[in-house]
Scaffold this motif. Structure first.
Motif, PDB file in Angstrom:
ATOM      1  N   GLU A  46     -11.577  -4.209   6.996  1.00  0.00           N
ATOM      2  CA  GLU A  46     -11.613  -2.834   6.534  1.00  0.00           C
ATOM      3  C   GLU A  46     -11.651  -1.883   7.712  1.00  0.00           C
ATOM      4  O   GLU A  46     -11.904  -2.268   8.855  1.00  0.00           O
ATOM      5  CB  GLU A  46     -12.803  -2.577   5.598  1.00  0.00           C
ATOM      6  CG  GLU A  46     -14.068  -2.163   6.284  1.00  0.00           C
ATOM      7  CD  GLU A  46     -15.002  -3.319   6.548  1.00  0.00           C
ATOM      8  OE1 GLU A  46     -14.639  -4.470   6.238  1.00  0.00           O
ATOM      9  OE2 GLU A  46     -16.097  -3.068   7.074  1.00  0.00           O
TER      10      GLU A  46
ATOM     11  N   SER B  27     -11.045   6.280  -0.390  1.00  0.00           N
ATOM     12  CA  SER B  27     -10.632   5.090   0.344  1.00  0.00           C
ATOM     13  C   SER B  27      -9.592   5.512   1.369  1.00  0.00           C
ATOM     14  O   SER B  27      -8.915   6.526   1.203  1.00  0.00           O
ATOM     15  CB  SER B  27     -10.052   4.050  -0.609  1.00  0.00           C
ATOM     16  OG  SER B  27      -8.754   4.439  -0.984  1.00  0.00           O
TER      17      SER B  27
ATOM     18  N   SER C 136      -6.841   4.185   2.031  1.00  0.00           N
ATOM     19  CA  SER C 136      -5.477   4.104   1.489  1.00  0.00           C
ATOM     20  C   SER C 136      -5.103   5.416   0.809  1.00  0.00           C
ATOM     21  O   SER C 136      -3.997   5.933   0.974  1.00  0.00           O
ATOM     22  CB  SER C 136      -5.367   2.979   0.455  1.00  0.00           C
ATOM     23  OG  SER C 136      -5.904   1.798   0.975  1.00  0.00           O
TER      24      SER C 136
ATOM     25  N   LYS D  90       0.819  -1.201   0.000  1.00  0.00           N
ATOM     26  CA  LYS D  90       0.000   0.000   0.000  1.00  0.00           C
ATOM     27  C   LYS D  90       0.860   1.260   0.000  1.00  0.00           C
ATOM     28  O   LYS D  90       0.318   2.366  -0.004  1.00  0.00           O
ATOM     29  CB  LYS D  90      -0.953  -0.005   1.199  1.00  0.00           C
ATOM     30  CG  LYS D  90      -1.919  -1.189   1.147  1.00  0.00           C
ATOM     31  CD  LYS D  90      -2.690  -1.375   2.418  1.00  0.00           C
ATOM     32  CE  LYS D  90      -3.826  -0.391   2.536  1.00  0.00           C
ATOM     33  NZ  LYS D  90      -4.913  -0.666   1.582  1.00  0.00           N
TER      34      LYS D  90
ATOM     35  N   ASP E 185      -8.467  -1.921   3.412  1.00  0.00           N
ATOM     36  CA  ASP E 185      -9.061  -0.694   2.883  1.00  0.00           C
ATOM     37  C   ASP E 185     -10.364  -0.406   3.586  1.00  0.00           C
ATOM     38  O   ASP E 185     -10.779  -1.133   4.479  1.00  0.00           O
ATOM     39  CB  ASP E 185      -9.248  -0.779   1.371  1.00  0.00           C
ATOM     40  CG  ASP E 185      -8.802   0.518   0.709  1.00  0.00           C
ATOM     41  OD1 ASP E 185      -8.833   1.565   1.389  1.00  0.00           O
ATOM     42  OD2 ASP E 185      -8.400   0.476  -0.460  1.00  0.00           O
TER      43      ASP E 185
ATOM     44  N   VAL F 190      -9.351  -4.068  -1.244  1.00  0.00           N
ATOM     45  CA  VAL F 190      -9.027  -2.854  -1.978  1.00  0.00           C
ATOM     46  C   VAL F 190     -10.274  -2.093  -2.392  1.00  0.00           C
ATOM     47  O   VAL F 190     -11.281  -2.680  -2.771  1.00  0.00           O
ATOM     48  CB  VAL F 190      -8.189  -3.223  -3.231  1.00  0.00           C
ATOM     49  CG1 VAL F 190      -7.977  -2.013  -4.127  1.00  0.00           C
ATOM     50  CG2 VAL F 190      -6.846  -3.799  -2.811  1.00  0.00           C
ATOM     51  N   SER F 191     -10.192  -0.786  -2.314  1.00  0.00           N
ATOM     52  CA  SER F 191     -11.269   0.061  -2.794  1.00  0.00           C
ATOM     53  C   SER F 191     -11.221   0.091  -4.313  1.00  0.00           C
ATOM     54  O   SER F 191     -10.183   0.381  -4.905  1.00  0.00           O
ATOM     55  CB  SER F 191     -11.106   1.481  -2.244  1.00  0.00           C
ATOM     56  OG  SER F 191     -12.001   2.338  -2.902  1.00  0.00           O
TER      57      SER F 191
ATOM     58  N   VAL G  82     -15.748  -1.423  -2.104  1.00  0.00           N
ATOM     59  CA  VAL G  82     -14.556  -2.130  -1.651  1.00  0.00           C
ATOM     60  C   VAL G  82     -14.734  -3.618  -1.913  1.00  0.00           C
ATOM     61  O   VAL G  82     -15.715  -4.220  -1.462  1.00  0.00           O
ATOM     62  CB  VAL G  82     -14.316  -1.898  -0.138  1.00  0.00           C
ATOM     63  CG1 VAL G  82     -13.101  -2.690   0.336  1.00  0.00           C
ATOM     64  CG2 VAL G  82     -14.148  -0.415   0.165  1.00  0.00           C
TER      65      VAL G  82
END
Lengths: 250, 398, 487
Positions: free
Chosen positions: C227, C159, C161, C49, C196, C140-141, C136
């Motif tokens: 998340e 997101s 991240s 990330k 995320d 991951v978004s 999401v």
């Protein structure tokens, strides 16, 4: 005996009484009339010292004392009695215990010995007759499960025991049928001495047929806007309040 | 597991003295109890049922035990042996195990089938000692089918010594039998007590269990009631009035095992000054217990910022045709009532006192035994007034 | 067995046999890291990330703390043993595109299709009116819609991240401020491996013009979803936030251990709504999502407001207590919950209301509905601290029983340390009213429809709190979840 001067009072920050002047001498009955929200109940609550109301200006003397400086129970001991519009129910506190506590507190204030149990019960029995109250009442909790009429009778009954000199009857006639009204009013009359004064708050003439006022006052927007004799109440009964409003406005 | 060693050591060294001064029935259960106690240790606050009371701390001081007192009666009715320790399982509860390990005497109240006692049986425990003292008590009440009995137990203490008592009470309510058990504590702040009540109610039987806690420094009352027969019913009442540093912890479990049973529970607390109160009431409805009807209520007054109240009413239901409810409130005195009383000339302090008394009186009013009800009214008032010698008390105490 | 119960069981079977609507899987090239959890795993996630040093530190501290903990057991739940080394902690369905998708053209069409199928179109022109979505999948978004439009008013919705990259100061200031990594076992785990989630910042005085929404989807096999959502609502601001979740049908349990943190400043207001429909497992209790979530809001500001509304119908196990810390004077918190359990589902859910400041008030309305062989518990704490003058709480927890084999439990805890506090708790448990059922039937409504009707009526107080689109969705979900379950 009661002298109210330029009394202003607020409740939750809102001014309800905007300068009341009223003098009541011993033995006088004053009727207080006016529409809902005019400040009638506020005045009675302020006089007995309800904590929700704040006096912002003016003075009240009672028997030469500064009434506003006294606590609610001291005002009661001084002889001020409010017959509540909606007497609260107090579950678990018996009428007998309640009245004994009240009476003996007053006796103590006056420097008298407390009443012993048997004299007290005798007094309860005697006074019950005044308002034709059921004898089972003494064992019940204060106002709990009482009908509207019983509650009002119970107010007068307490008045009989405490023997106040200044009574405020706050819409004592509301919710009463004709017979109950008669019993309550006659009860009050029986208790009256030549020195007893009263403020009678009501919307209707019918209570005043029993309890005859010396003076009638009309409260509007937190002020006494018109005063007169008993005939004023009769006129209001017939014509309502609007003509008074018009009179002031013009 | 905090220090249990002084109790284990005492048991090991004084076993012979204990055995020679108590009934054989009690002696027969000691080993199992000791084993369980050693395994369990004192429950920490992580044990759900003991989260509100620090048990180890209460048992930490070194109390004396008077072990050479002969029991009230050496010969127990045979039925006692078949029931003793069957409800009070030592495997699950350290206090019960400790009590069973060290108990010196058992009082047995046995009512044969269809017998009715006219008058309540009253047991008075008065603690009196010149040194700190521990006492382990045991009570066994057996009401056979159709029998009726009322038992009143009062706890008193004289002198300012430290006392620690444990008591285990087992109550067997037979079919259609009727048992009322009243536990009334009116000792003083240096008395600590742990009372475990285990009751079982057979079909159509009724149990009233009442706990009044007024003056002890620490009271933990645990009541486990099993409704095992169809149509059994239970009424649990409790009232605690605390101030100073007092702590009262009532922990109840009502287990609906058979169908059509009813339970009612009402506990009220007035918690003043720095005292604390805890109520945890669990109602457990087993899958077979259809048509269960259960109401549990707990109401509390917390009077100061230093006072603390924990309340935890619990419903755990595995059957579907049930009517269960619980309610719990923490609140204050009614301001309208307070003002009404003051308008009638009653001082604020007196009005508050009367309203507190009224608050507690709801529990009193539910007590079936009239004479006790009246006596309790006096005791409660006396407790609220905190007075020893006012005219009212003197007159009524006589 | 009474004929009543036979009917019940027949209904239960019919419900059990219904298929989970969202149980499909998506075939998309997904980068999944090796199973297992070590410090290296944590470093790997952080590296993938591209995170700054401070965040890696945060993760590592959390991880080391987590190692010292044991999974708690106090829930009224029969938990399958979770092998934390058998799970993959990172799955990226967008990995094909190096930097993560920037425009729709770059998103794998399979992903687009997946979210379309779930009713969450990622094209803004197709969006539900007035809703911006962060979608999401796994770790991951995939896409956040309407970002630019919201940015015009200074609103940040992206997101987490991206937020770490683009708004590091904000994230650093608030991350872990409401739910510290030491809070509990699952919070520590999440803090170590979170992948995320969404980040929301509403600046001072801004009323967010659209509903913000995050849609969570577990897709990849053998993965967990961890998340992390962080919502900061600055002074005098307002936002309504929605969360939805689904997962494919799989035979093994999938782990979902999320954290949601909300900060509410002076006079700000946040509404957080969840419709949780993770895969509940099959009729024999096989598979399903283990939903172990820590959600908490800090009402920091005076007169701030936070309202949690949740409709919980999915997951094999739900273990969560969206909570409120009422630290600002006059702050108000609400918790509205409907939890439905069927078959072998287990739920232990409720809230905590921690009153720290004067004149704070909280309301708890919880409706549990249990069917089949499920276990449904309400667990809640109301604490009034000594300084919380005039604090007020009202709690009402009702349970409805639809079978004789399910369980409904209520475990409220109250801890009161202030003499002016007024705290009231009520709870009732009963079976569905035969009178009501019969009344409906007499009017010609078939039994199963009548049950849906009555249950929806029973849950109405809570459903009414949901934003419109969600409420309709939730109503449908309730009826489907309980189709024909009669007691």
């Amino acid at each position: 005996m009661l002298e109210i001067k330029n009394l202003h009072a607020t409740v939750s920050g809102k001014e309800i009484l905007k300068g009341i002047d009223l003098t009541i001498r011993p033995g006088e009955i004053h009727a207080l009339m006016g529409q809902n929200g005019a400040g009638k109940s506020t005045l009675s609550n302020v006089l007995v010292g309800h904590p929700a109301y704040t006096v912002t200006e003016g003075s009240v003397t009672f028997n030469g004392k500064d009434l506003l400086a006294l606590s609610p129970d001291e005002r009661s001991h001084e002889g001020l009695f409010l017959s509540f519009q909606q007497p609260v129910e107090i579950p678990g506190v018996s009428m007998a215990n309640f009245m004994r506590a009240a009476l003996n507190a007053k006796r103590k204030y006056l420097g008298q010995e407390p009443l012993d149990a048997s004299s007290f019960l005798k007094l309860m029995r005697e006074k019950r007759k005044v308002v034709e109250l059921d004898s089972k009442l003494a064992n019940r909790s204060v106002n709990e499960g009482f009908s509207g009429g019983e509650k009002k009778r119970n107010e007068i009954y307490q008045m009989a025991i405490l023997e106040p000199t200044m009574c405020i009857l706050d819409e004592t006639d509301s919710g009463l049928d004709v017979d109950a009204l008669r019993i309550v009013a006659e009860g009050f009359n029986k208790l009256r001495t030549p020195e007893t004064s009263a403020i009678v708050i009501t919307h209707y003439q019918r209570l005043l047929d029993y309890i005859k006022p010396n003076f009638v006052h009309v409260l509007l927007g937190g002020r006494i806007v018109k005063s007169g004799g008993p005939e004023l109440a009769l006129e209001i009964e017939q014509r309502g309040f609007d003509w008074i409003k018009e009179e002031i406005e013009s | 597991m905090k220090d249990i060693s002084q109790y284990i050591e005492l048991f090991r060294t004084e076993r012979a003295l204990l055995d020679s001064h108590s009934q054989a029935l009690l002696n027969a259960h000691r080993d199992e109890a000791a084993e369980a106690f050693m395994r369990l240790g004192f429950p920490s606050r992580k044990v759900e049922r003991y989260r509100y009371t620090d048990v180890a701390e209460a048992f930490a001081p070194n109390y004396g035990l008077k072990l050479d007192t002969p029991p009230a009666a050496m010969n127990l009715p045979e039925v006692a042996a078949t029931r003793y320790g069957t409800l009070a399982n030592v495997q699950n509860d350290a206090i019960t195990a400790l009590n069973t390990m060290l108990v010196q005497d058992v009082i047995v109240i046995y009512v044969p089938a269809d017998q009715r006692r006219e008058h309540p049986v009253q047991l008075t425990n008065t603690l009196r000692s010149s040194v700190p003292l521990m006492q382990n008590r045991r009570l066994l009440i057996i009401a056979e089918a159709g029998a009726e009995v009322q038992v009143l137990q009062t706890d008193k203490a004289e002198g300012g010594q430290d006392f620690l008592t444990t008591q285990v009470t087992e109550i067997f309510v037979g079919e259609g039998a009727h048992v009322e058990f009243y536990d009334m504590e009116d000792s003083h702040s240096r008395c600590h007590r742990f009372h475990q009540v285990y009751a079982q109610v057979a079909a159509g039987g009724h149990l009233t269990h009442t706990t009044f806690t007024l003056a002890s420094g620490l009271s933990r009352n645990q009541a486990d009631v099993r409704l095992v027969g169809q149509g059994a019913d239970a009424l649990l009442l409790g009232c605690a009035i605390t101030d100073g540093q007092q702590h009262v912890d009532n922990n109840t479990l009502i287990e609906h095992i058979a169908p059509g049973c009813t339970s009612r529970e009402l506990y009220k607390y007035v918690v003043d000054q720095q005292s604390s109160g805890a109520f945890a009431g669990r109602v457990l409805v087993r899958q077979e217990a259809e048509k269960t009807d259960s109401i549990e209520r707990n109401a509390n007054l917390v009077c100061t910022e230093q006072a603390r109240m924990w309340t935890q009413p619990m419903l755990e239901i595995y059957a579907d045709d049930v009517k269960c409810s619980h309610g719990s409130t923490v609140g204050q005195l009614n301001n309208d009532a307070l003002f009404y009383m003051r308008q009638r000339g009653i001082s604020e302090a007196e009005a508050r006192m009367l309203l507190k008394q009224a608050f507690a009186s709801e529990v009193l009013a539910a007590i079936p035994l009239e004479a006790l009800r009246q006596r309790l009214h006096v005791l409660v008032e006396k407790r609220f007034r905190n007075c020893e010698d006012c005219k009212l008390c003197q007159k009524n105490n006589r | 067995m009474s004929s009543d119960q036979e009917t019940t069981n027949a209904f239960v079977r019919s419900v059990a046999e219904r298929t989970y609507e969202y149980g499909f899987t998506t075939t998309v090239e997904t980068e999944v890291i090796d199973r297992g959890l070590t410090e290296d795993t944590v470093r790997l996630i952080s590296e993938k990330k591209g995170e700054p040093e401070w965040l890696l530190d945060f993760r590592l501290k959390a991880f080391r703390y987590w190692l010292t903990l044991e999974q708690p057991t106090w829930g009224h739940l029969k938990m399958p043993e979770i092998d934390y080394q058998a799970i993959s902690y990172y799955a990226d369905p967008t990995a094909k595109k190096k930097q993560g998708p920037k425009s729709l053209d770059e998103i794998d069409p399979e992903l687009m299709k997946t979210f379309d199928k779930l009713g969450i179109p990622l094209e803004e022109r197709l969006a539900l009116s007035g809703t911006a979505v962060d979608a999401v999948m796994d770790s991951v978004s995939v896409k956040t819609t309407f970002r630019e439009k919201l940015a015009e008013q200074g609103i940040i919705f992206c997101s987490i991240s991206e937020a770490v990259r683009e708004h590091p100061d904000l994230v650093r200031k608030y991350l872990g401020s409401v739910v510290p990594y030491r809070d509990n076992f699952f919070a520590a785990l999440n803090s170590a491996v979170f992948s995320d989630g969404s980040f929301v910042y509403i600046p001072k005085g801004v009323r967010c013009p659209m509903e913000l929404s995050t849609y969570f989807r577990i897709n990849a096999q053998g993965t967990g979803q961890f998340e992390r959502t962080l919502i900061v609502c600055d002074e005098d601001a307002y936002v309504s936030y929605l969360e939805g979740c689904t997962a494919p049908m799989r035979d093994e349990n999938q782990l979902h251990a999320a954290i949601v943190e909300i900060v509410v400043e002076n006079r700000a207001e946040v509404k957080y709504s969840t419709v949780q429909n993770w895969y509940p497992g099959d009729k024999d209790g096989k598979g399903g999502v283990l939903n172990l979530v820590t959600k908490r809001g800090l009402l920091r500001g005076v007169n701030s407001k936070l309202s949690w509304t949740q409709v919980e119908t999915g997951s094999a196990i739900t273990w969560k207590y969206p909570s409120c810390v009422l630290a600002g004077e006059g702050s108000q918190a609400e918790f509205y919950s409907v939890a439905v359990t069927n078959n072998f589902q287990q739920a232990d859910t409720g809230t905590k209301m921690i009153h720290l400041a004067p004149r704070t008030s909280s309301t708890i309305i919880s409706k549990g509905i249990s069917a089949g062989r499920s276990q449904n518990s309400y667990r809640g704490l109301v604490r009034v601290a000594p300084k919380a003058e005039g604090a007020r709480n009202y709690s009402s927890c009702d349970s409805l029983l639809l079978s004789s084999t399910c369980g409904a439990h209520t475990f409220p805890y109250m801890d009161i340390q202030n003499p002016t506090a007024v705290v009231e708790h009520e709870a009732t448990t009963s079976k569905i009213s035969e009178d009501q059922l019969f009344y409906c039937q007499q009017r010609g409504i078939p039994q199963e429809e009548a049950v849906g009707l009555i249950v929806n009526g029973y849950a109405k107080d809570v459903l009414n709190k949901l934003p419109m689109e969600f409420a309709v969705e939730a109503q449908k979900l309730l009826s489907v979840s309980l189709e024909g379950t009669v007691g």
